[in-house]
Design a protein around this motif. Sequence first.
Motif, PDB file in Angstrom:
ATOM      1  N   GLN A  18       0.786  -1.412  -0.171  1.00  0.00           N
ATOM      2  CA  GLN A  18       0.289  -0.123  -0.126  1.00  0.00           C
ATOM      3  C   GLN A  18       0.852   1.068  -0.013  1.00  0.00           C
ATOM      4  OE1 GLN A  18      -4.100   1.152   2.269  1.00  0.00           O
ATOM      5  NE2 GLN A  18      -2.513   0.971   3.633  1.00  0.00           N
ATOM      6  N   LEU A  19       1.937   1.093   0.682  1.00  0.00           N
ATOM      7  CA  LEU A  19       2.864   2.255   0.701  1.00  0.00           C
ATOM      8  C   LEU A  19       4.280   2.056  -0.239  1.00  0.00           C
ATOM      9  CD1 LEU A  19       2.898   3.234   4.560  1.00  0.00           C
ATOM     10  CD2 LEU A  19       1.328   4.141   2.617  1.00  0.00           C
ATOM     11  N   ARG A  69       0.292   7.761  11.675  1.00  0.00           N
ATOM     12  CA  ARG A  69       1.291   8.341  12.154  1.00  0.00           C
ATOM     13  C   ARG A  69       1.335   7.847  13.844  1.00  0.00           C
ATOM     14  NH1 ARG A  69       3.482  13.095   9.965  1.00  0.00           N
ATOM     15  NH2 ARG A  69       2.654  13.542   7.812  1.00  0.00           N
ATOM     16  N   TYR A  70       2.168   7.777  14.162  1.00  0.00           N
ATOM     17  CA  TYR A  70       2.360   7.598  15.815  1.00  0.00           C
ATOM     18  C   TYR A  70       3.638   8.173  16.408  1.00  0.00           C
ATOM     19  CZ  TYR A  70       3.019   4.926  20.125  1.00  0.00           C
ATOM     20  OH  TYR A  70       3.220   4.633  21.376  1.00  0.00           O
ATOM     21  N   ARG A  71       3.207   9.154  17.314  1.00  0.00           N
ATOM     22  CA  ARG A  71       4.258   9.918  18.311  1.00  0.00           C
ATOM     23  C   ARG A  71       4.374   9.527  19.565  1.00  0.00           C
ATOM     24  NH1 ARG A  71       4.554  16.280  17.521  1.00  0.00           N
ATOM     25  NH2 ARG A  71       5.178  15.664  15.385  1.00  0.00           N
ATOM     26  N   GLN A  72       5.713   9.316  19.953  1.00  0.00           N
ATOM     27  CA  GLN A  72       5.861   8.648  21.240  1.00  0.00           C
ATOM     28  C   GLN A  72       7.428   9.347  21.820  1.00  0.00           C
ATOM     29  OE1 GLN A  72       8.456   6.107  22.231  1.00  0.00           O
ATOM     30  NE2 GLN A  72       9.752   6.620  20.576  1.00  0.00           N
ATOM     31  N   SER A  83      -1.260   1.691   7.195  1.00  0.00           N
ATOM     32  CA  SER A  83      -2.601   1.674   8.211  1.00  0.00           C
ATOM     33  C   SER A  83      -3.132   0.063   7.923  1.00  0.00           C
ATOM     34  CB  SER A  83      -3.688   2.607   7.575  1.00  0.00           C
ATOM     35  OG  SER A  83      -4.067   2.205   6.294  1.00  0.00           O
ATOM     36  N   ARG A  84      -2.800  -0.579   7.048  1.00  0.00           N
ATOM     37  CA  ARG A  84      -3.185  -2.014   6.561  1.00  0.00           C
ATOM     38  C   ARG A  84      -2.486  -3.096   7.327  1.00  0.00           C
ATOM     39  NH1 ARG A  84      -4.200  -3.707   0.241  1.00  0.00           N
ATOM     40  NH2 ARG A  84      -4.233  -1.317   0.507  1.00  0.00           N
ATOM     41  N   CYS A  85      -0.973  -2.904   6.922  1.00  0.00           N
ATOM     42  CA  CYS A  85      -0.320  -4.246   7.538  1.00  0.00           C
ATOM     43  C   CYS A  85       0.802  -3.945   8.444  1.00  0.00           C
ATOM     44  CB  CYS A  85       0.608  -4.622   6.347  1.00  0.00           C
ATOM     45  SG  CYS A  85       1.950  -3.467   5.906  1.00  0.00           S
TER      46      CYS A  85
END
Length: 149
Positions: A18-19, A69-72, A83-85
């Motif tokens: 997908q990406l 997106r993930y921010r930590q 978002s899929r895999c």
Amino acid sequence: MSPLASRFSLSGGCHCGQLHLSFSTALDPASIVPRACDCSFCQKHGAAYVSDPAGQLSITMPSSDALRRYRQGSNTADFLLCSRCGVLVAVVFEQDARLYAAVNARCLAQPTGFGMTTPASPQWLGPGEKVARWSQLWIPDVSLVTSGT
């Protein structure tokens, strides 16, 4: 010889396709040393990052919903995941309206291979120190493209 003639074009993407990634660099892939971040998030994803401060990166997706997106940690950078895999493809931060990125080397189909992976410990740096380091090491020419297919 034109500057583009001496560039290497590396492509890749997430597991489900997908990406799509396109990383252009003047560096010989064999001379690039992936940096394995020792934070718990990157460790759990097995990420090792490559970049070139003179390089270009394009991430193409069918729609904006394809990218999560993930921010930590210090809340300074965003991790980009499918978002899929769920594959972690890159990490980005924005400074002065410019997007910088480092690519997860394990998402690239490199023909000659990269150098041996080395550990990196950005979690011990303050937010300002991280941004200063990343703005010198990371790819400064990044585009997130929605293909609409």
